[in-house]
Design a protein around this motif. Structure first.
Motif, PDB file in Angstrom:
ATOM      1  N   PHE A   1       3.598   2.253   7.714  1.00  0.00           N
ATOM      2  CA  PHE A   1       2.858   3.278   8.458  1.00  0.00           C
ATOM      3  C   PHE A   1       3.777   4.423   8.878  1.00  0.00           C
ATOM      4  O   PHE A   1       3.851   4.796  10.051  1.00  0.00           O
ATOM      5  CB  PHE A   1       2.146   2.669   9.675  1.00  0.00           C
ATOM      6  N   CYS A   2       4.472   4.959   7.892  1.00  0.00           N
ATOM      7  CA  CYS A   2       5.454   6.014   8.164  1.00  0.00           C
ATOM      8  C   CYS A   2       4.807   7.170   8.924  1.00  0.00           C
ATOM      9  O   CYS A   2       3.707   7.629   8.583  1.00  0.00           O
ATOM     10  CB  CYS A   2       6.035   6.557   6.864  1.00  0.00           C
ATOM     11  N   PHE A   3       5.517   7.676   9.926  1.00  0.00           N
ATOM     12  CA  PHE A   3       5.004   8.817  10.696  1.00  0.00           C
ATOM     13  C   PHE A   3       4.946  10.063   9.814  1.00  0.00           C
ATOM     14  O   PHE A   3       3.937  10.761   9.771  1.00  0.00           O
ATOM     15  CB  PHE A   3       5.906   9.072  11.913  1.00  0.00           C
ATOM     16  N   ASP A   4       6.027  10.331   9.102  1.00  0.00           N
ATOM     17  CA  ASP A   4       6.081  11.489   8.201  1.00  0.00           C
ATOM     18  C   ASP A   4       5.852  10.972   6.784  1.00  0.00           C
ATOM     19  O   ASP A   4       6.746  11.012   5.936  1.00  0.00           O
ATOM     20  CB  ASP A   4       7.437  12.178   8.336  1.00  0.00           C
ATOM     21  N   ALA A   5       4.636  10.486   6.535  1.00  0.00           N
ATOM     22  CA  ALA A   5       4.345   9.713   5.329  1.00  0.00           C
ATOM     23  C   ALA A   5       4.488  10.541   4.054  1.00  0.00           C
ATOM     24  O   ALA A   5       3.680  11.447   3.816  1.00  0.00           O
ATOM     25  CB  ALA A   5       2.943   9.138   5.424  1.00  0.00           C
TER      26      ALA A   5
ATOM     27  N   PRO B   1      -1.570   6.094   5.254  1.00  0.00           N
ATOM     28  CA  PRO B   1      -1.252   5.081   6.274  1.00  0.00           C
ATOM     29  C   PRO B   1      -2.458   4.732   7.144  1.00  0.00           C
ATOM     30  O   PRO B   1      -2.623   3.582   7.540  1.00  0.00           O
ATOM     31  CB  PRO B   1      -0.148   5.763   7.087  1.00  0.00           C
ATOM     32  N   GLN B   2      -3.301   5.731   7.414  1.00  0.00           N
ATOM     33  CA  GLN B   2      -4.482   5.478   8.242  1.00  0.00           C
ATOM     34  C   GLN B   2      -5.440   4.507   7.564  1.00  0.00           C
ATOM     35  O   GLN B   2      -5.879   3.520   8.170  1.00  0.00           O
ATOM     36  CB  GLN B   2      -5.193   6.804   8.533  1.00  0.00           C
ATOM     37  N   PHE B   3      -5.773   4.753   6.279  1.00  0.00           N
ATOM     38  CA  PHE B   3      -6.752   3.852   5.651  1.00  0.00           C
ATOM     39  C   PHE B   3      -6.151   2.474   5.392  1.00  0.00           C
ATOM     40  O   PHE B   3      -6.861   1.461   5.431  1.00  0.00           O
ATOM     41  CB  PHE B   3      -7.391   4.489   4.408  1.00  0.00           C
ATOM     42  N   ILE B   4      -4.848   2.405   5.160  1.00  0.00           N
ATOM     43  CA  ILE B   4      -4.217   1.089   4.984  1.00  0.00           C
ATOM     44  C   ILE B   4      -4.221   0.321   6.304  1.00  0.00           C
ATOM     45  O   ILE B   4      -4.493  -0.890   6.340  1.00  0.00           O
ATOM     46  CB  ILE B   4      -2.788   1.249   4.432  1.00  0.00           C
ATOM     47  N   ARG B   5      -3.971   1.026   7.404  1.00  0.00           N
ATOM     48  CA  ARG B   5      -4.025   0.374   8.721  1.00  0.00           C
ATOM     49  C   ARG B   5      -5.447  -0.131   8.992  1.00  0.00           C
ATOM     50  O   ARG B   5      -5.631  -1.228   9.552  1.00  0.00           O
ATOM     51  CB  ARG B   5      -3.597   1.360   9.809  1.00  0.00           C
ATOM     52  N   GLN B   6      -6.435   0.647   8.602  1.00  0.00           N
ATOM     53  CA  GLN B   6      -7.827   0.230   8.812  1.00  0.00           C
ATOM     54  C   GLN B   6      -8.158  -1.017   7.994  1.00  0.00           C
ATOM     55  O   GLN B   6      -8.839  -1.926   8.485  1.00  0.00           O
ATOM     56  CB  GLN B   6      -8.767   1.391   8.451  1.00  0.00           C
ATOM     57  N   ILE B   7      -7.688  -1.084   6.765  1.00  0.00           N
ATOM     58  CA  ILE B   7      -7.898  -2.295   5.962  1.00  0.00           C
ATOM     59  C   ILE B   7      -7.237  -3.488   6.637  1.00  0.00           C
ATOM     60  O   ILE B   7      -7.819  -4.577   6.739  1.00  0.00           O
ATOM     61  CB  ILE B   7      -7.338  -2.102   4.536  1.00  0.00           C
ATOM     62  N   ASN B   8      -6.023  -3.281   7.122  1.00  0.00           N
ATOM     63  CA  ASN B   8      -5.265  -4.368   7.743  1.00  0.00           C
ATOM     64  C   ASN B   8      -5.921  -4.882   9.022  1.00  0.00           C
ATOM     65  O   ASN B   8      -5.751  -6.051   9.387  1.00  0.00           O
ATOM     66  CB  ASN B   8      -3.833  -3.916   8.032  1.00  0.00           C
ATOM     67  N   SER B   9      -6.681  -4.027   9.676  1.00  0.00           N
ATOM     68  CA  SER B   9      -7.352  -4.438  10.911  1.00  0.00           C
ATOM     69  C   SER B   9      -8.782  -4.910  10.650  1.00  0.00           C
ATOM     70  O   SER B   9      -9.536  -5.160  11.593  1.00  0.00           O
ATOM     71  CB  SER B   9      -7.363  -3.283  11.921  1.00  0.00           C
TER      72      SER B   9
ATOM     73  N   TYR C   1       9.534   2.551   0.042  1.00  0.00           N
ATOM     74  CA  TYR C   1      10.099   1.300  -0.474  1.00  0.00           C
ATOM     75  C   TYR C   1      10.901   1.527  -1.755  1.00  0.00           C
ATOM     76  O   TYR C   1      11.810   0.750  -2.065  1.00  0.00           O
ATOM     77  CB  TYR C   1       8.981   0.293  -0.761  1.00  0.00           C
ATOM     78  N   ASN C   2      10.566   2.587  -2.511  1.00  0.00           N
ATOM     79  CA  ASN C   2      11.321   2.880  -3.729  1.00  0.00           C
ATOM     80  C   ASN C   2      12.795   3.140  -3.433  1.00  0.00           C
ATOM     81  O   ASN C   2      13.659   2.876  -4.272  1.00  0.00           O
ATOM     82  CB  ASN C   2      10.718   4.104  -4.437  1.00  0.00           C
ATOM     83  N   LEU C   3      13.090   3.651  -2.253  1.00  0.00           N
ATOM     84  CA  LEU C   3      14.474   3.944  -1.869  1.00  0.00           C
ATOM     85  C   LEU C   3      15.253   2.673  -1.574  1.00  0.00           C
ATOM     86  O   LEU C   3      16.481   2.695  -1.503  1.00  0.00           O
ATOM     87  CB  LEU C   3      14.493   4.861  -0.635  1.00  0.00           C
ATOM     88  N   GLN C   4      14.538   1.579  -1.400  1.00  0.00           N
ATOM     89  CA  GLN C   4      15.185   0.299  -1.078  1.00  0.00           C
ATOM     90  C   GLN C   4      15.082  -0.692  -2.238  1.00  0.00           C
ATOM     91  O   GLN C   4      15.364  -1.869  -2.071  1.00  0.00           O
ATOM     92  CB  GLN C   4      14.515  -0.301   0.170  1.00  0.00           C
ATOM     93  N   ASP C   5      14.663  -0.170  -3.410  1.00  0.00           N
ATOM     94  CA  ASP C   5      14.456  -1.036  -4.573  1.00  0.00           C
ATOM     95  C   ASP C   5      13.476  -2.165  -4.279  1.00  0.00           C
ATOM     96  O   ASP C   5      13.621  -3.295  -4.763  1.00  0.00           O
ATOM     97  CB  ASP C   5      15.798  -1.619  -5.069  1.00  0.00           C
TER      98      ASP C   5
END
Length: 441
Positions: free
Chosen positions: A38-42, A55-63, A99-103
């Motif tokens: 849920f990155c602030f500066d997504a 991030p908003q719609f993913i958070r909604q799915i998660n809830s 996540y791509n930056l962290q492999d």
């Protein structure tokens, strides 16, 4: 030897063209949505042409608020379900995932998007409604991603909207030109029916606009006209033998495959000419239809192809071979295609040059030309005062989509020269606002 058996029934076709992004179940969606930071500066939002608040719609799915997630998506993109499947998410939203930056494997944003929207479609959730009628009417030519997106947005603004579509079904290339392993006809048409049911625009099918008289009638009956006509047929190469049987355009081939499935005839040895994403689709499809050999021939090197790297990897994964630094000289055969005469090429200061004396013949029984689509300049020439650029693209205001004939507006491939479904949807929504601005003055 063929990678796939030739499908002879619908179940066999479905098996060969299994979905690349299969539908998630609720447990998969819950797990995948829990991975989002849920990155602030997504960066994923910045990478989406329609600017969906991911991030908003993913958070909604998660809830557990799947309906809210679908609403968030559709507020930004009327092709929310289709884009979740056909968008090149690997280079857009998912390609921008931190996540791509962290492999680490990026969030499967596309599949989550389709999960929420498809659920809303099947449950007929009322997420959209037309605005208060304002007494004005807009005609839309073309029921593709641009035309339908414009129609939806105009309806929310209170306009009466009539769409005129030359073909028998809506959504343009989404149903006629996208590889079947990306999305099924049923999914596409279900979303189109859902949008029309919610927003109430009308569509006349098998209703091409072809003459100056027909355009003049629209000009008299409607306050504005939107052009979402896309591109035309595959461009000709001007090669000797190009008219031989089994030498076909990629767009036309893919359309037949989408409509006829296993009833589509494919050669045993197929050569696809081109290096773009459409060439990759045509090559992959030929292999999945049971061709013994599929060769992708391109005049430059593989690093110079216009196709996304993941699309080429997909083609290679189903047995497609590459033949690079070659240019077609002639389609060989006696009535039917029997091969292509090529000449080898080399790059000199960035320019493709042929190598004298290097001609050779590559046998085949089918040629698919993925060499770009022609612009519909003949039709556009019927519109008084409308200008196109040197490449046949409609000239329009970048912000409003208004053309050089102020009653006409345009978006999608006819204006941008050819891009993704998501680009057409984003442009057309903005253009609908441009129409509203123009008619509100």
């Amino acid at each position: 030897m063929a990678e796939y058996s030739t499908p002879t029934s619908e179940p066999e076709f479905d098996a060969n063209f299994a979905q690349l992004k299969p539908r998630m179940n609720s447990s998969e969606a819950l797990f995948e949505s829990s991975r989002c930071l849920f990155c602030f500066d997504a960066p994923c939002i910045q990478a989406c042409p329609t600017g969906i608040d991911i991030p908003q719609f993913i958070r909604q799915i998660n809830s557990g608020n799947d309906t809210g997630a679908a609403r968030t998506i559709y507020e930004a993109n009327y092709f929310g379900n289709a884009c979740g499947k056909v968008c090149p998410t690997e280079v857009l939203c998912e390609g921008a995932c931190v996540y791509n930056l962290q492999d680490v494997k990026p969030i499967e944003i596309g599949r989550l998007q389709s999960f929420a929207t498809r659920k809303a479609i099947e449950e007929e959730k009322p997420l959209m409604a037309p605005g208060i009628p304002n007494g004005r009417k807009v005609a839309i030519i073309g029921a593709g991603p641009a035309g339908i997106s414009c129609a939806c947005e105009l309806r929310t603004l209170g306009y009466a909207v009539d769409v005129f579509e030359a073909k028998a079904q809506p959504s343009g290339l989404t149903v006629y030109g996208v590889a079947p392993y990306k999305i099924t006809n049923e999914e596409v048409l279900a979303e189109m029916a859902y949008l029309q049911q919610q927003l109430g625009y009308s569509v006349a099918y098998n209703a091409p606009i072809r003459s100056r008289a027909e355009l003049q009638q629209l000009e008299e009956q409607y306050d504005a006209i939107f052009l979402g006509i896309g591109l035309g047929k595959t461009s000709t190469l001007g090669l000797p033998g190009e008219d031989r049987e089994n030498c076909v355009g990629a767009v036309e081939f893919i359309e037949q495959l989408r409509l006829n499935h296993h009833g589509t005839a494919v050669g045993r040895k197929v050569i696809v000419l081109g290096g773009g994403n459409t060439a990759m689709d045509a090559a992959s499809e030929s292999s999945r239809m049971g061709a013994d050999s599929v060769i992708l021939a391109y005049r430059r090197g593989k690093e110079d192809m216009g196709a996304y790297e993941f699309e080429y990897d997909l083609a290679k994964g189903v047995g497609v071979k590459g033949l690079f630094h070659v240019a077609p000289v002639e389609i060989m055969g006696n009535g039917k295609v029997e091969g292509i005469k090529f000449i080898r090429t080399a790059l000199h200061e960035g320019q493709v040059q042929t190598v004298p004396g290097s001609e050779f013949i590559e046998p085949c029984d089918m040629v698919i030309k993925a060499t770009g689509q022609a612009k519909q300049t003949e039709f556009l020439g019927l519109i008084e005062g409308l200008k196109t650029d040197g490449k046949g693209r409609i000239i329009a205001d970048e912000r409003t989509g208004q053309t050089t004939n102020p009653q006409y507006f345009a978006s999608g491939d006819a204006r941008n020269g050819g891009a993704e479904v998501v680009n057409a949807a984003a442009e057309a929504k903005a253009t609908a606002r441009g129409i509203h601005e123009y008619l509100s003055k």
